[in-house]
Write a protein that holds these residues in place. Structure first.
Motif, PDB file in Angstrom:
ATOM      1  N   ALA A  90      49.721 -23.794  27.619  1.00  0.00           N
ATOM      2  CA  ALA A  90      49.850 -22.534  28.356  1.00  0.00           C
ATOM      3  C   ALA A  90      50.932 -22.617  29.425  1.00  0.00           C
ATOM      4  N   MET A  91      50.967 -23.704  30.182  1.00  0.00           N
ATOM      5  CA  MET A  91      51.974 -23.858  31.236  1.00  0.00           C
ATOM      6  C   MET A  91      53.364 -24.008  30.639  1.00  0.00           C
ATOM      7  N   GLY A  92      53.452 -24.662  29.482  1.00  0.00           N
ATOM      8  CA  GLY A  92      54.742 -24.812  28.823  1.00  0.00           C
ATOM      9  C   GLY A  92      55.314 -23.481  28.378  1.00  0.00           C
ATOM     10  N   MET A  93      54.459 -22.599  27.837  1.00  0.00           N
ATOM     11  CA  MET A  93      54.929 -21.284  27.421  1.00  0.00           C
ATOM     12  C   MET A  93      55.264 -20.401  28.616  1.00  0.00           C
ATOM     13  N   ALA A  94      54.502 -20.530  29.690  1.00  0.00           N
ATOM     14  CA  ALA A  94      54.724 -19.675  30.860  1.00  0.00           C
ATOM     15  C   ALA A  94      55.967 -20.058  31.637  1.00  0.00           C
ATOM     16  N   SER A  95      56.225 -21.361  31.764  1.00  0.00           N
ATOM     17  CA  SER A  95      57.342 -21.803  32.613  1.00  0.00           C
ATOM     18  C   SER A  95      58.574 -22.228  31.824  1.00  0.00           C
ATOM     19  N   GLY A  96      58.422 -22.578  30.547  1.00  0.00           N
ATOM     20  CA  GLY A  96      59.585 -22.921  29.730  1.00  0.00           C
ATOM     21  C   GLY A  96      59.954 -24.390  29.785  1.00  0.00           C
ATOM     22  N   PHE A  97      61.104 -24.713  29.158  1.00  0.00           N
ATOM     23  CA  PHE A  97      61.576 -26.109  29.103  1.00  0.00           C
ATOM     24  C   PHE A  97      61.791 -26.643  30.519  1.00  0.00           C
ATOM     25  N   PRO A  98      61.604 -27.960  30.739  1.00  0.00           N
ATOM     26  CA  PRO A  98      60.853 -28.922  29.934  1.00  0.00           C
ATOM     27  C   PRO A  98      59.476 -29.171  30.531  1.00  0.00           C
ATOM     28  N   GLY A 100      56.474 -28.640  29.430  1.00  0.00           N
ATOM     29  CA  GLY A 100      55.526 -29.280  28.534  1.00  0.00           C
ATOM     30  C   GLY A 100      55.673 -30.789  28.520  1.00  0.00           C
ATOM     31  N   ALA A 101      56.911 -31.264  28.522  1.00  0.00           N
ATOM     32  CA  ALA A 101      57.158 -32.707  28.515  1.00  0.00           C
ATOM     33  C   ALA A 101      56.719 -33.342  29.833  1.00  0.00           C
ATOM     34  N   LYS A 102      57.021 -32.692  30.941  1.00  0.00           N
ATOM     35  CA  LYS A 102      56.650 -33.240  32.244  1.00  0.00           C
ATOM     36  C   LYS A 102      55.131 -33.352  32.384  1.00  0.00           C
ATOM     37  N   LEU A 103      54.414 -32.305  31.993  1.00  0.00           N
ATOM     38  CA  LEU A 103      52.959 -32.321  32.114  1.00  0.00           C
ATOM     39  C   LEU A 103      52.334 -33.313  31.136  1.00  0.00           C
ATOM     40  N   THR A 104      52.890 -33.407  29.929  1.00  0.00           N
ATOM     41  CA  THR A 104      52.387 -34.386  28.971  1.00  0.00           C
ATOM     42  C   THR A 104      52.567 -35.804  29.494  1.00  0.00           C
ATOM     43  N   ALA A 105      53.754 -36.092  30.037  1.00  0.00           N
ATOM     44  CA  ALA A 105      54.006 -37.420  30.599  1.00  0.00           C
ATOM     45  C   ALA A 105      53.068 -37.702  31.772  1.00  0.00           C
ATOM     46  N   ARG A 106      52.828 -36.682  32.588  1.00  0.00           N
ATOM     47  CA  ARG A 106      51.938 -36.847  33.750  1.00  0.00           C
ATOM     48  C   ARG A 106      50.511 -37.155  33.301  1.00  0.00           C
ATOM     49  N   LEU A 107      50.011 -36.446  32.306  1.00  0.00           N
ATOM     50  CA  LEU A 107      48.665 -36.680  31.810  1.00  0.00           C
ATOM     51  C   LEU A 107      48.559 -38.023  31.090  1.00  0.00           C
ATOM     52  N   ARG A 108      49.640 -38.449  30.457  1.00  0.00           N
ATOM     53  CA  ARG A 108      49.649 -39.778  29.835  1.00  0.00           C
ATOM     54  C   ARG A 108      49.556 -40.864  30.910  1.00  0.00           C
ATOM     55  N   GLN A 109      50.263 -40.676  32.005  1.00  0.00           N
ATOM     56  CA  GLN A 109      50.185 -41.623  33.117  1.00  0.00           C
ATOM     57  C   GLN A 109      48.795 -41.633  33.738  1.00  0.00           C
ATOM     58  N   GLU A 110      48.122 -40.478  33.705  1.00  0.00           N
ATOM     59  CA  GLU A 110      46.762 -40.383  34.237  1.00  0.00           C
ATOM     60  C   GLU A 110      45.733 -40.990  33.283  1.00  0.00           C
ATOM     61  N   GLY A 111      46.135 -41.276  32.044  1.00  0.00           N
ATOM     62  CA  GLY A 111      45.216 -41.829  31.073  1.00  0.00           C
ATOM     63  C   GLY A 111      44.370 -40.798  30.359  1.00  0.00           C
ATOM     64  N   GLN A 112      44.721 -39.507  30.485  1.00  0.00           N
ATOM     65  CA  GLN A 112      43.951 -38.454  29.827  1.00  0.00           C
ATOM     66  C   GLN A 112      44.401 -38.217  28.392  1.00  0.00           C
ATOM     67  N   LEU A 113      45.488 -38.861  27.979  1.00  0.00           N
ATOM     68  CA  LEU A 113      45.998 -38.752  26.618  1.00  0.00           C
ATOM     69  C   LEU A 113      46.303 -40.145  26.092  1.00  0.00           C
ATOM     70  N   THR A 114      46.037 -40.367  24.807  1.00  0.00           N
ATOM     71  CA  THR A 114      46.523 -41.585  24.180  1.00  0.00           C
ATOM     72  C   THR A 114      48.010 -41.411  23.837  1.00  0.00           C
ATOM     73  N   LYS A 115      48.638 -42.474  23.428  1.00  0.00           N
ATOM     74  CA  LYS A 115      50.052 -42.400  23.088  1.00  0.00           C
ATOM     75  C   LYS A 115      50.295 -41.427  21.929  1.00  0.00           C
ATOM     76  N   ILE A 116      49.482 -41.516  20.879  1.00  0.00           N
ATOM     77  CA  ILE A 116      49.646 -40.638  19.717  1.00  0.00           C
ATOM     78  C   ILE A 116      49.368 -39.195  20.099  1.00  0.00           C
ATOM     79  N   GLU A 117      48.318 -38.961  20.881  1.00  0.00           N
ATOM     80  CA  GLU A 117      47.985 -37.603  21.309  1.00  0.00           C
ATOM     81  C   GLU A 117      49.113 -37.003  22.153  1.00  0.00           C
ATOM     82  N   ALA A 118      49.703 -37.819  23.002  1.00  0.00           N
ATOM     83  CA  ALA A 118      50.806 -37.336  23.836  1.00  0.00           C
ATOM     84  C   ALA A 118      52.012 -36.972  22.979  1.00  0.00           C
ATOM     85  N   GLU A 119      52.301 -37.772  21.956  1.00  0.00           N
ATOM     86  CA  GLU A 119      53.432 -37.477  21.080  1.00  0.00           C
ATOM     87  C   GLU A 119      53.186 -36.219  20.256  1.00  0.00           C
ATOM     88  N   ARG A 120      51.939 -35.982  19.870  1.00  0.00           N
ATOM     89  CA  ARG A 120      51.618 -34.726  19.190  1.00  0.00           C
ATOM     90  C   ARG A 120      51.781 -33.545  20.144  1.00  0.00           C
TER      91      ARG A 120
END
Length: 407
Positions: A90-98, A100-120
């Motif tokens: 939702a935030m990626g569509m609302a705010s645009g590039f990039p 989605g990548a920033k939030l995905t990387a942030r959640l990966r650093q927080e441990g809320q995503l696995t590596k494969i889930e983050a890449e998906r």
């Protein structure tokens, strides 16, 4: 060993060619730099900064974790990602590039995503925002707000299609987890929110300062990439490399029944979406449908400029860039196909000149909404420089205070 040496030679030759080109075309390079700078401080910075800051605070307070628990039953079956992916999407569509990548990387650093889930997740959560599609492209370039409906539908349907395909990515590397299959309630969501807030025990002032610092640092990096690729795109044109590559694209366009004049905008769009979309709108020999198809591909592919920004963000984690790049190609193809398929049943039926304006109330509402987005885009462009300068002053003040406290 040989492959590594060839790569080294290629990179060294490319940088040397870039330096020589800057010396050979100083005025053109300067003009391109100014164009990229204007785009960054008028539009990109003021439009992305609030989303970045709010996102950081939502993550810190545990709200994203709360949303993730609630959206788990939706995101997991559809896209094979945790529920927090719904927030990123939702935030990626609302705010645009990039974003989605920033939030995905942030959640990966927080441990809320696995590596494969983050890449998906990162593969389908990077998209153009409606403000850019309607305000800049549809109205600013094509002077046709109705065209934004087609571009937006093709763009976001393409995103969903990419997400559904990327759910099959990395299945062999993924380990099953019992927690993923557990039924979660609102009570579990509140519990997750509380645990996350307690774990991140920063005071509100510290959290807000960190959010501002992190967001502005990311936007400074984005600005550098925008300026760099604006210059590269201009230099490639003057070195006739763009024209050389366009000759190959002309063959493909001719096979698809399109005019060869779209080849140059297409190549430019592969590097920078704004310039590519603008050049596409200026090709008088092409039909509007063909312009829409090419523009849809350019917006979905997102250009090497945006991809370089994403690569820089992902480099801070263990998330690989290759799946993201593959997804951009898929998104480009899907968006172009959807624009073609939707043209007759949507644009020609409801928006073509001579059709009754009230043929479909939903479409009339979307058109009016597109006009509002265009007005919002113009407002941001007018007030953007003041927001950018004020934010940079705030950044310097926070940075100065922290440096003084460390002494």
């Amino acid at each position: 060993m040989l492959k590594s040496r060839i790569k080294t030679l290629f990179l060294a030759a490319s940088v040397t060619l870039l330096a020589a080109s800057l010396i050979s075309f100083p005025q053109e390079s300067f003009d391109a730099s100014i164009r990229g700078l204007n785009m960054w401080w008028e539009i990109v910075f003021p439009s992305l900064l609030p989303f970045f800051i709010v996102s950081e605070m939502l993550i810190g307070f545990g709200v994203v974790r709360f949303i993730g628990v609630l959206l788990e039953p939706l995101m997991r079956p559809l896209f094979k990602v945790p529920g927090v992916g719904g927030f990123v999407w939702a935030m990626g569509m609302a705010s645009g590039f990039p974003a989605g990548a920033k939030l995905t990387a942030r959640l990966r650093q927080e441990g809320q995503l696995t590596k494969i889930e983050a890449e998906r997740l990162v593969s389908f959560t990077n998209s153009s925002n409606p403000l850019f599609i309607f305000g800049a492209v549809s109205v600013g370039f094509f002077y046709n707000v109705q065209l934004g409906i087609i571009l937006a539908l093709a763009h976001y349907l393409g995103n969903i299609s990419v997400g559904l395909i990327m759910r099959f990515y990395g299945r062999s590397e993924e380990k099953s987890s019992k927690e993923k299959d557990r039924n979660l309630s609102i009570r579990d969501a509140f519990a997750a929110l509380h645990r996350t807030r307690i774990k991140d025990n920063r005071p509100i002032g510290k959290l807000l300062g960190d959010a501002v610092m992190s967001s502005i640092q990311t936007l400074l990096m984005i600005g550098g990439f925008i300026i760099l690729f604006s210059v590269i795109n201009k230099l490639l044109f003057h070195l006739h490399i763009t024209a050389f590559l366009a000759e190959f694209i002309e063959i493909a366009l001719a096979m698809l029944g399109m005019t060869e004049m779209l080849s140059m905008p297409y190549i430019s769009g592969l590097f920078e979406i704004t310039l590519g979309s603008q050049m596409t709108s200026q090709v008088q020999e092409a039909t509007l449908m063909h312009q829409a198809v090419i523009t849809s591909f350019i917006l979905a592919f997102s250009g090497f400029s945006v991809q370089a920004q994403v690569a820089s963000i992902l480099a801070q984690t263990d998330i690989r860039f290759q799946p993201f790049f593959f997804a951009r190609i898929l998104h480009g193809i899907f968006a172009a196909v959807y624009a073609y398929l939707l043209w007759t049943p949507v644009y020609e039926r409801f928006f073509e000149e001579g059709q009754p304006s009230n043929a479909l109330p939903v479409m009339e509402y979307l058109t009016n909404e597109g006009s509002r987005l265009a007005e919002a885009y113009s407002l941001i462009a007018a007030a953007g420089p003041l927001v950018t300068i004020g934010s940079l002053i705030l950044y310097i003040w926070i940075l100065g205070n922290r440096m003084m406290q460390q002494k």
